[in-house]
Write an enzyme that holds these catalytic residues in place. Structure first.
Site, PDB file in Angstrom:
ATOM      1  N   ASP A 172       0.848  -1.193   0.000  1.00 30.12           N
ATOM      2  CA  ASP A 172       0.000   0.000   0.000  1.00 30.12           C
ATOM      3  C   ASP A 172       0.882   1.241   0.000  1.00 30.12           C
ATOM      4  O   ASP A 172       2.095   1.147   0.207  1.00 30.12           O
ATOM      5  CB  ASP A 172      -0.998  -0.004   1.160  1.00 30.12           C
ATOM      6  CG  ASP A 172      -0.370   0.106   2.533  1.00 30.12           C
ATOM      7  OD1 ASP A 172       0.840  -0.216   2.667  1.00 30.12           O
ATOM      8  OD2 ASP A 172      -1.077   0.487   3.478  1.00 30.12           O
ATOM      9  N   TYR A 203       2.898   4.784   0.792  1.00 34.76           N
ATOM     10  CA  TYR A 203       3.522   5.372   1.980  1.00 34.76           C
ATOM     11  C   TYR A 203       2.478   6.224   2.695  1.00 34.76           C
ATOM     12  O   TYR A 203       1.644   6.875   2.058  1.00 34.76           O
ATOM     13  CB  TYR A 203       4.713   6.235   1.577  1.00 34.76           C
ATOM     14  CG  TYR A 203       5.825   5.482   0.878  1.00 34.76           C
ATOM     15  CD1 TYR A 203       6.520   4.458   1.521  1.00 34.76           C
ATOM     16  CD2 TYR A 203       6.197   5.814  -0.428  1.00 34.76           C
ATOM     17  CE1 TYR A 203       7.554   3.781   0.888  1.00 34.76           C
ATOM     18  CE2 TYR A 203       7.232   5.143  -1.072  1.00 34.76           C
ATOM     19  CZ  TYR A 203       7.908   4.127  -0.419  1.00 34.76           C
ATOM     20  OH  TYR A 203       8.925   3.466  -1.045  1.00 34.76           O
ATOM     21  N   PHE A 241       6.640   2.152  -4.398  1.00 35.31           N
ATOM     22  CA  PHE A 241       8.032   2.407  -3.990  1.00 35.31           C
ATOM     23  C   PHE A 241       8.541   3.811  -4.336  1.00 35.31           C
ATOM     24  O   PHE A 241       9.643   4.173  -3.960  1.00 35.31           O
ATOM     25  CB  PHE A 241       8.995   1.343  -4.557  1.00 35.31           C
ATOM     26  CG  PHE A 241       8.721  -0.029  -4.039  1.00 35.31           C
ATOM     27  CD1 PHE A 241       9.121  -0.410  -2.769  1.00 35.31           C
ATOM     28  CD2 PHE A 241       8.015  -0.956  -4.807  1.00 35.31           C
ATOM     29  CE1 PHE A 241       8.841  -1.681  -2.266  1.00 35.31           C
ATOM     30  CE2 PHE A 241       7.724  -2.223  -4.321  1.00 35.31           C
ATOM     31  CZ  PHE A 241       8.139  -2.591  -3.051  1.00 35.31           C
ATOM     32  N   HIS A 301      11.387  -9.033   0.473  1.00 37.11           N
ATOM     33  CA  HIS A 301      11.049  -7.612   0.319  1.00 37.11           C
ATOM     34  C   HIS A 301      12.303  -6.767   0.569  1.00 37.11           C
ATOM     35  O   HIS A 301      13.144  -7.126   1.388  1.00 37.11           O
ATOM     36  CB  HIS A 301       9.949  -7.251   1.325  1.00 37.11           C
ATOM     37  CG  HIS A 301       9.277  -5.957   1.029  1.00 37.11           C
ATOM     38  ND1 HIS A 301       9.773  -4.752   1.468  1.00 37.11           N
ATOM     39  CD2 HIS A 301       8.154  -5.674   0.338  1.00 37.11           C
ATOM     40  CE1 HIS A 301       8.968  -3.783   1.063  1.00 37.11           C
ATOM     41  NE2 HIS A 301       7.971  -4.314   0.369  1.00 37.11           N
TER      42      HIS A 301
END
Length: 218
Positions: free
Chosen positions: A60, A62, A73, A182
């Site tokens: 989701d 920031y 990202f 991740h």
């Protein structure tokens, strides 16, 4: 050739779409939500279906001010780099010798055919995963299934357990799936992120199919 509009026409007919729309109306009216509503669909706007070469799935947006911009990202140029993006840049440097600049805006990748897609397109300020609702899950499932029936070769980068759960929908023989942990410090520093050479592997795949590789340098 299909377009995102073909997907959206179909999803708008579904019950979850109406529920999601009213949920978002309420959230944007009563809370601080990121990204701004005008930027919710930026990943789709910047990367047309015919141009998709690669898909990078985030969870989701920031959740702090001046960060979310509708691309997984990515943060605006003047914003401090988040820890996950720092590790992405470190691995790009390591893999390709890019010497990445201290600029987190990934628009340049989206315009080259990298679909930077968050599964949940919105979030409340300061509350990660606050929009983790089944309507978004159903929408994301439809998006992935839509991409799965495209003809062009596409690289999927599945980073972490959350992204890997979409692998079951990716049955297209034209796809190349790269998996890793991740890039967040919690996962990356335990191994399985650095020295995986995903970015060079992705470009090798594209070149093999006579597709212009991604210029990762920002």
């Amino acid at each position: 050739m299909e377009t995102w509009n073909d997907l959206f026409i179909e999803t708008k007919k579904k019950d979850y779409s109406k529920n999601l729309h009213s949920f978002l109306n309420d959230e944007y009216q009563n809370h601080i939500i990121y990204p701004p509503r005008s930027e919710m669909f930026k990943a789709f706007e910047l990367t047309p279906v015919k141009d998709i070469k690669m898909v990078i799935i985030g969870q989701d947006p920031y959740h702090e001010p001046n960060q979310a911009m509708g691309l997984s990202f990515s943060v605006p140029s003047e914003t401090k780099l988040p820890p996950s993006l720092i590790n992405i840049y470190k691995e790009l440097d390591n893999d390709l010798g890019t010497h990445m600049k201290n600029d987190g805006d990934l628009t340049y990748l989206a315009k080259q055919g990298v679909l930077l897609l968050n599964a949940y397109l919105t979030v409340r300020q300061g509350q990660p995963l606050s929009h983790h609702i089944k309507e978004y899950d159903l929408f994301m499932e439809d998006v992935i299934k839509f991409i799965n029936q495209l003809n062009q070769p596409i690289v999927f980068m599945l980073w972490g357990g959350f992204a890997k759960k979409y692998k079951k929908y990716l049955t297209n023989p034209n796809f190349y799936i790269l998996e890793s942990v991740h890039p967040s410090p919690l996962s990356a520093n335990r191994g399985g992120w650095f020295n995986m050479h995903q970015f060079s592997k992705a470009n090798d795949f594209l070149k093999k199919h006579n597709i212009k590789p991604i210029d990762w340098q920002n």
